[in-house]
Scaffold this active site. Structure first.
Site, PDB file in Angstrom:
ATOM      1  N   ASP A 350      20.053 -42.861 -52.905  1.00  0.00           N
ATOM      2  CA  ASP A 350      20.464 -41.415 -53.263  1.00  0.00           C
ATOM      3  C   ASP A 350      19.855 -41.438 -54.794  1.00  0.00           C
ATOM      4  OD1 ASP A 350      21.722 -38.938 -53.241  1.00  0.00           O
ATOM      5  OD2 ASP A 350      22.566 -39.824 -54.967  1.00  0.00           O
ATOM      6  N   GLU A 404      15.236 -41.483 -51.439  1.00  0.00           N
ATOM      7  CA  GLU A 404      15.338 -40.099 -51.578  1.00  0.00           C
ATOM      8  C   GLU A 404      14.905 -39.459 -52.912  1.00  0.00           C
ATOM      9  OE1 GLU A 404      18.256 -36.150 -52.518  1.00  0.00           O
ATOM     10  OE2 GLU A 404      18.430 -38.007 -53.708  1.00  0.00           O
TER      11      GLU A 404
END
Length: 690
Positions: A350, A404
């Site tokens: 993330d 991401e």
């Protein structure tokens, strides 16, 4: 950012030029526009090699040996005693306090500093500490003291009444026995079901690992997904953070059950052929001091950058100092821990953009290659991310890593040996933005197939991507899912069979077409967030003071898709058949995307992958009879029709009919003929060449 077109002359010049720098310039060979930045690329690569040499003692041990901190730090049961260790260089004293000593300082539980290091160690006989005991550290430092949860705690539990978090001794008599000893993920293609354990059930409560295993996992398997990406595994104080404000990095969230129950879920997924990857958060940490790493021992910068870089300006969180070897050791050990102890098959990292740049990417346009090499990059974070990928694939060569990342940093998903950062995939974050923009800003008659085709294939040639229409981000309160943007409140009043209005019919049709064009153009994988496959009607709103701590919107209403009187099942059924068709083409990812035809005036798009022919008519009003497409000679059968009545369509085509190509002498040498098709408005067909 997609690879730019380069003239043959320039390519020839590049291939004849003498190689300079580190020699690991595969990504430069693949994209000559990176040539001016070769020294920077090589410098980053060499920085990783230096760290690898340091951490492996010049290759005398492996990076996996280095990343075994969880076996040393924390609380461990040995043959005759308990051993506890913590890195806290600023501490002056550390006591363990808990159920075993009535939460009082006791010299039997006073750790000693290991000479010449910032580590502390405590050893006590086995009789003093037992499985299930709650405990914390009582840490003292010059000018202060406080109770803290150990950084390496593997079990952290929140008291239901006081809401206080504590570490818990977790050493069951029997270790978990895995039924699936080894597992190989299926990645051709990778079909990811993004999910959240707590909100993965109908009931207005926090769901459990076991409930997910028993009730949701069978749905995922039936729908044809071969991978689940689980959010919010690492313990986090605030449930509504979606798991992105982590406090205890080695502790699976106890909200959902025990570590053994998480292992049972992963084991069950593997038995169904489903890989399990974790949404791992190494980009920042929660600011909480009592629960997290923000002030373990009076030094707020022990784990985090000092000064202006200490706090993330947009996330209200703390930013790791990747320049510190102890921090790198902590995070690398975290990667190995989840792979080794829980058999996760990899990670979706993330917030990678936030890690790559000192600015966290905020307010930056990233309009040219120079924006990736202008000195504002965090080389420490880049080194860490690359080391993490090297480690993960050392521990498990079949592991999956996904970044991401929104800036388009070149080389992110290229091999380390080629000068890349080693991720297997990067998220194609341009695609959901494109669909939102199209739905919000364009009339249906202005949707251009040429633009759609460009956007879903806009990627670097040497990097694999995960394509998706929408993720959890679009489902949160304050945003809208695709189905809500298309239909809005009419979902509540006209989503029953036979009661659909024009807006609902349009939404159902476009929902299917958007997903089909996205998944059929992948070069790596496809992702769907839990419930979006059937057009889940509610946004996500976790319990909070503003909604009276309600779980009403922090759940998934599976009863809707199970109800055949409602239209949700049409979308769910289509999603299942769509994935089945994609998987029916062997080595789908390796089959080139061959454009057959596009016409922006007609709003027609057609392309082939292997023996599959995809044909889209995006026109909202115009249907075409005998629309001609020049395709390889042969016969074609319809294998998927978005307009089929079983998917909530009008059923205007006879899908049982075999379609034969028509001879044209002009194209005999190309072995092509004309295929004439009926293309209803706002529909798509997939045909298979026999």
């Amino acid at each position: 950012m997609a690879t730019k077109k380069v003239t043959e002359k320039k390519v020839a010049a590049r291939t004849t030029k003498k190689t300079t720098g580190c020699g690991h310039i595969g990504i430069v060979k693949n994209d000559p526009y990176l040539e001016p930045y070769e020294d920077a690329i090589c410098g980053r690569h060499d920085n990783v090699l230096r760290k690898l040499s340091q951490f492996t003692n010049n290759g005398k041990k492996s990076i996996a040996d280095f990343a075994a901190g969880y076996e040393y730090y924390g609380l461990h049961m040995l043959s005759r005693e308990w051993a506890f260790r913590e890195w806290a260089p600023n501490a002056t004293a550390i006591y363990l306090v808990g159920d075993f000593n009535d939460w009082k300082e006791d010299d039997k539980f006073l750790a000693h500093r290991i000479e010449g290091s910032g580590d502390w160690e405590l050893r006590v006989p086995l009789k003093y500490i037992h499985h299930g005991d709650f405990f914390k550290m009582h840490v003292k430092w010059n000018g202060g003291e406080g109770e803290r949860i150990p950084a390496w705690a593997t079990r952290v539990v929140q008291d239901e009444h006081t809401k206080i978090f504590c570490a818990q001794v977790w050493s069951p008599e029997q270790s978990y026995q895995w039924s699936v000893k080894s597992f190989s993920p299926s990645t051709s293609p990778l079909l990811i079901y993004e999910c959240h354990i707590g909100m993965g059930q109908d009931a207005e409560k926090v769901g459990t690992y076991t409930e997910f295993k028993d009730n949701v996992l069978p749905r995922i398997a039936k729908d044809g997904y071969n991978c689940i990406q689980i959010m919010a595994i690492q313990e986090h104080p605030y449930y509504g953070s979606f798991g992105y404000h982590v406090s205890s990095f080695f502790a699976p969230s106890s909200r959902f059950g025990t570590p053994e129950e998480l292992k049972e879920l992963i084991d069950a997924a593997h038995s169904k052929g489903i890989a399990v990857i974790m949404d791992i958060v190494h980009s920042h940490a929660v600011k909480n001091e009592a629960e997290g790493l923000g002030n373990i021992a009076g030094d707020h910068n022990q784990y985090f950058y000092p000064g202006e870089r200490h706090e993330h300006p947009a996330w209200d969180s703390l930013c790791f100092d990747y320049s510190k070897d102890n921090v790198t050791h902590f995070l690398l050990s975290n990667c190995k821990y989840w792979l080794s102890e829980f058999h996760f098959d990899g990670f979706r990292f993330d917030g990678v953009t936030s890690m790559l740049y000192n600015s966290h990417g905020l307010g930056e346009a990233f309009s040219g290659y120079g924006d990736y090499f202008n000195g504002h990059e965090d080389d420490n974070a880049i080194c860490y991310l690359t080391l993490a990928n090297v480690l993960i694939h050392k521990v498990n060569p079949k592991a999956i890593t996904i970044a991401e990342e929104v800036s388009g940093m070149p080389g992110l998903a290229a091999k380390f040996e080629d000068g890349g950062y080693g991720f297997d995939y990067r998220m194609a974050m341009n695609i959901p933005d494109f669909w939102i923009k199209s739905i919000k800003e364009l009339k249906d008659e202005d949707w251009k197939p040429s633009s759609i085709f460009w956007e879903v294939r806009n990627r670097r040639n040497d990097e694999k991507t995960i394509s998706y229409c929408e993720s959890h981000d679009q489902a949160l309160v304050g945003d809208k899912t695709i189905i809500f943007r298309l239909i809005d409140a009419d979902m509540y009043w006209h989503f029953k069979n036979g009661d659909e209005n024009d807006k609902v019919c349009r939404g159902i049709a476009l929902h299917k077409m958007i997903r089909l064009v996205t998944v059929s153009t992948i070069n790596g994988g496809y992702l769907n967030f839990m419930g979006n496959e059937f057009g889940h009607p509610e946004w996500i709103d976790f319990p909070r003071e503003g909604n009276n701590w309600s779980h009403k919107y922090a759940r998934r209403q599976w009863n809707l898709v199970d109800n055949k009187d409602l239209d949700y099942h049409y979308l769910g059924d289509f999603d299942r058949e769509m994935l089945k068709v994609i998987k029916s083409e062997k080595n789908f990812n390796r089959t080139p995307i061959l454009e057959i035809w596009h016409n922006d005036t007609d709003q027609i798009l057609a392309y082939m992958r292997g023996d599959l022919l995809f044909v889209f008519n995006f026109s909202p009003t115009r249907s075409f009879t005998d629309y001609g497409l020049l395709v390889p000679t042969g016969s074609y059968d319809i294998v998927l029709d978005t307009d089929n009545k079983q998917f909530g369509g009008n059923g205007l085509n006879d899908d049982s009919m075999m379609h034969l190509t028509n001879y044209d002498s002009l194209y005999v040498d190309e072995r092509k003929e004309w295929l004439k098709l009926y293309l209803p408005a706002r529909s798509a067909l997939v045909l298979r060449k026999n």
